[in-house]
Design a protein around this motif. Sequence first.
Motif, PDB file in Angstrom:
ATOM      1  N   ARG A 212       0.770  -1.249  -0.093  1.00  7.13           N
ATOM      2  CA  ARG A 212      -0.100   0.245  -0.044  1.00  7.13           C
ATOM      3  C   ARG A 212       0.755   1.228  -0.069  1.00  7.13           C
ATOM      4  O   ARG A 212       1.874   1.301   0.378  1.00  7.13           O
ATOM      5  N   VAL A 213       0.324   2.218  -0.574  1.00 10.95           N
ATOM      6  CA  VAL A 213       0.919   3.549  -0.449  1.00 10.95           C
ATOM      7  C   VAL A 213       1.534   4.124   0.841  1.00 10.95           C
ATOM      8  O   VAL A 213       0.601   4.060   1.653  1.00 10.95           O
ATOM      9  N   GLU A 214       2.448   4.443   1.036  1.00  9.92           N
ATOM     10  CA  GLU A 214       2.795   5.012   2.405  1.00  9.92           C
ATOM     11  C   GLU A 214       3.524   6.347   2.442  1.00  9.92           C
ATOM     12  O   GLU A 214       3.430   7.128   3.547  1.00  9.92           O
ATOM     13  N   ALA A 215       3.846   6.764   1.279  1.00 10.77           N
ATOM     14  CA  ALA A 215       4.555   8.160   0.987  1.00 10.77           C
ATOM     15  C   ALA A 215       4.681   8.596  -0.140  1.00 10.77           C
ATOM     16  O   ALA A 215       4.689   7.653  -1.197  1.00 10.77           O
ATOM     17  N   VAL A 216       4.656   9.749  -0.583  1.00 12.34           N
ATOM     18  CA  VAL A 216       4.593  10.458  -1.872  1.00 12.34           C
ATOM     19  C   VAL A 216       6.170  11.045  -2.021  1.00 12.34           C
ATOM     20  O   VAL A 216       6.179  11.846  -1.075  1.00 12.34           O
ATOM     21  N   GLU A 217       6.873  10.722  -2.912  1.00 15.35           N
ATOM     22  CA  GLU A 217       8.216  11.289  -3.141  1.00 15.35           C
ATOM     23  C   GLU A 217       8.081  12.448  -4.089  1.00 15.35           C
ATOM     24  O   GLU A 217       7.926  12.254  -5.307  1.00 15.35           O
ATOM     25  N   LEU A 218       8.587  13.525  -3.735  1.00 16.01           N
ATOM     26  CA  LEU A 218       8.751  14.679  -4.705  1.00 16.01           C
ATOM     27  C   LEU A 218      10.002  14.749  -5.500  1.00 16.01           C
ATOM     28  O   LEU A 218      11.046  14.111  -5.019  1.00 16.01           O
ATOM     29  N   GLY A 219      10.129  15.912  -6.361  1.00 18.85           N
ATOM     30  CA  GLY A 219      11.142  15.750  -7.387  1.00 18.85           C
ATOM     31  C   GLY A 219      12.414  16.176  -6.267  1.00 18.85           C
ATOM     32  O   GLY A 219      13.675  15.778  -6.669  1.00 18.85           O
ATOM     33  N   ASP A 220      12.295  16.970  -5.436  1.00 14.86           N
ATOM     34  CA  ASP A 220      13.457  17.608  -4.257  1.00 14.86           C
ATOM     35  C   ASP A 220      13.939  16.515  -3.285  1.00 14.86           C
ATOM     36  O   ASP A 220      14.524  16.818  -2.528  1.00 14.86           O
ATOM     37  N   GLY A 221      13.200  15.468  -3.511  1.00 17.60           N
ATOM     38  CA  GLY A 221      13.403  14.285  -2.376  1.00 17.60           C
ATOM     39  C   GLY A 221      12.567  14.426  -1.069  1.00 17.60           C
ATOM     40  O   GLY A 221      12.438  13.569  -0.468  1.00 17.60           O
ATOM     41  N   THR A 222      11.852  15.469  -0.893  1.00 18.35           N
ATOM     42  CA  THR A 222      10.805  15.309   0.153  1.00 18.35           C
ATOM     43  C   THR A 222       9.861  14.402  -0.023  1.00 18.35           C
ATOM     44  O   THR A 222       9.348  14.061  -0.989  1.00 18.35           O
ATOM     45  N   ARG A 223       9.560  13.846   1.346  1.00 14.95           N
ATOM     46  CA  ARG A 223       8.590  12.828   1.243  1.00 14.95           C
ATOM     47  C   ARG A 223       7.362  13.275   2.040  1.00 14.95           C
ATOM     48  O   ARG A 223       7.388  13.761   3.223  1.00 14.95           O
ATOM     49  N   VAL A 224       6.179  13.063   1.440  1.00 14.30           N
ATOM     50  CA  VAL A 224       4.871  13.353   2.168  1.00 14.30           C
ATOM     51  C   VAL A 224       4.228  11.900   2.652  1.00 14.30           C
ATOM     52  O   VAL A 224       3.896  11.348   1.878  1.00 14.30           O
ATOM     53  N   ALA A 225       4.023  11.764   4.046  1.00 14.61           N
ATOM     54  CA  ALA A 225       3.342  10.400   4.376  1.00 14.61           C
ATOM     55  C   ALA A 225       1.976  10.615   4.320  1.00 14.61           C
ATOM     56  O   ALA A 225       1.319  11.497   4.409  1.00 14.61           O
ATOM     57  N   CYS A 226       1.693   9.190   3.980  1.00 15.19           N
ATOM     58  CA  CYS A 226       0.101   9.101   3.499  1.00 15.19           C
ATOM     59  C   CYS A 226      -0.410   7.704   3.444  1.00 15.19           C
ATOM     60  O   CYS A 226       0.489   6.865   3.409  1.00 15.19           O
ATOM     61  N   ASP A 227      -1.703   7.851   3.376  1.00 14.37           N
ATOM     62  CA  ASP A 227      -2.503   6.532   3.562  1.00 14.37           C
ATOM     63  C   ASP A 227      -3.292   6.163   2.107  1.00 14.37           C
ATOM     64  O   ASP A 227      -3.735   5.131   1.794  1.00 14.37           O
ATOM     65  N   LEU A 228      -3.360   7.117   1.512  1.00 15.17           N
ATOM     66  CA  LEU A 228      -4.327   7.232   0.358  1.00 15.17           C
ATOM     67  C   LEU A 228      -3.983   8.091  -0.730  1.00 15.17           C
ATOM     68  O   LEU A 228      -3.540   9.509  -0.246  1.00 15.17           O
ATOM     69  N   VAL A 229      -3.483   7.819  -1.989  1.00 16.13           N
ATOM     70  CA  VAL A 229      -3.365   8.959  -2.930  1.00 16.13           C
ATOM     71  C   VAL A 229      -4.572   9.112  -3.850  1.00 16.13           C
ATOM     72  O   VAL A 229      -4.975   8.087  -4.550  1.00 16.13           O
ATOM     73  N   ILE A 230      -4.886  10.226  -4.568  1.00 15.62           N
ATOM     74  CA  ILE A 230      -5.884  10.419  -5.343  1.00 15.62           C
ATOM     75  C   ILE A 230      -5.290  11.020  -6.464  1.00 15.62           C
ATOM     76  O   ILE A 230      -4.749  12.323  -6.388  1.00 15.62           O
ATOM     77  N   VAL A 231      -5.022  10.334  -7.667  1.00 12.44           N
ATOM     78  CA  VAL A 231      -4.442  11.033  -8.853  1.00 12.44           C
ATOM     79  C   VAL A 231      -5.335  11.562  -9.637  1.00 12.44           C
ATOM     80  O   VAL A 231      -6.305  11.243 -10.154  1.00 12.44           O
TER      81      VAL A 231
END
Length: 395
Positions: A212-231
């Motif tokens: 399951r998704v646990e985080a989103v990684e951005l281009g600058d390396g930042t990580r955003v913790a999450c449980d659900l992503v809506i694209v």
Amino acid sequence: MIVLIGGGLASARAAETLRAEGYEGPLTLVGDELVPPYHRPPLSKTYLSEPADQLIAPEDVYRANGVDVRLARRAVSLDVERRRVVLDQGEHVAFDKLLVATGAAPRRMPIPGGDLANVVTFRTIEDADALRARLCAGPRVVIVGGGLLGLELAASLRTLGHAVTLLEAAPWPLGRLVRGAEVGERIIALHRDHGVDLRTGAAVRAFLGAERVEAVELGDGTRVACDLVIVSVGVRPATDWLDGSGIRVEDGVLVDAGMRTSARDVFAAGDVARAYHPLYGEHVRVEQYGHSAAQGAVAARNMLGRDEVVRAVPSAGSEQFGRRIQVVGRVQGNEQAVLFGDPTALRFSVAFLDGSRLRAVFAMNRPRDAAAARRLIESASPVDRDAIVRTQELT
Ligand SMILES: Cc1cc2nc3c(=O)[nH]c(=O)nc-3n(C[C@H](O)[C@H](O)[C@H](O)COP(=O)(O)OP(=O)(O)OC[C@H]3O[C@@H](n4cnc5c(N)ncnc54)[C@H](O)[C@@H]3O)c2cc1C
């Protein structure tokens, strides 16, 4: 025999119009969803908090009007010469006239982790029901994409009390509809004031997690913790089933202003169609409710031998944190933006001018400006920038 492929708004309007105009022959509507055509706009607005029936008409209304509705059936190919559509279970449907109204499908992101569980898209009532079920667990939600739909979902989920981060790669949200700081800054402020963690310039590089998704990684390396992503990064017209049919497809089925495709007796309408627009002198794909409904109705009348065109100004509406947002017209990107009204009270409009021609208006809680814009754009009446600034009205 008239056949409508696609179980959405454009087909529903076409069916209704054909019967209203006196067509008494056989009429078939084929859709791949489990339910008859329904209204999509409430799904991202009221439906998440108050799930109510959204059907355009109950199934027995189609039956009473002699419309053979075939649900959970997918069109897989079209043979224009032999005038038939092939469905997924091998069934053939013959037609004299055909409407292509298969809408559009959400784009997915071709990046690592794009197929993890809990990375979802949002288009159908099934998606909305699945999202409501997921919300019971109180997930931390990331929405990727700051278009109208992404913003609307952010507002709805935040209003329901969920933690929401919205990631937009561009410097401003709503970039495809209206560009620049005049609108963008205020949309950002509206969302941040209500607790949405809205980040711009935030390009997503990967979705991270085991299953399951646990985080989103951005281009600058930042990580955003999450449980659900809506694209929510846009849609592509659902034209795959037309491959090999010879019908001209260029980011949508190309049609003239009367919804006729390149093949005789085959029409297209709604989000799947890229129609010649007399106001713009080019083909445009609009992806809006009013436009899709109008195109379905005009296609139906033209199937019956009329010669009508769709020339309505594109317009989209949205509701976010109790604010009514309307976007009328189209921007090309080089217009001058003129802000008027009361931005601090979030009752303002932005007019997009190309010299003395009004191209588009963004209106927040100013429906009069949206109505005036529609009239001025349609009639191509000259507009005076100084008069707008002086009177704070669109005249
Ligand atoms: C959540 C959401 C909110 C929206 N809010 C607004 C709004 O506030 N204002 C506004 O103006 N617009 C809004 N829109 C856009 C508007 O709903 C669409 O423009 C409209 O629904 C398009 O109608 P359509 O019939 O072309 O396509 P759709 O409604 O997408 O219907 C097409 C149907 O065809 C089916 N299909 C696809 N391929 C096949 C196949 N091969 N065989 C059989 N069936 C197939 C699809 O599954 C679908 O059921 C919103 C859209 C969404 C998703």
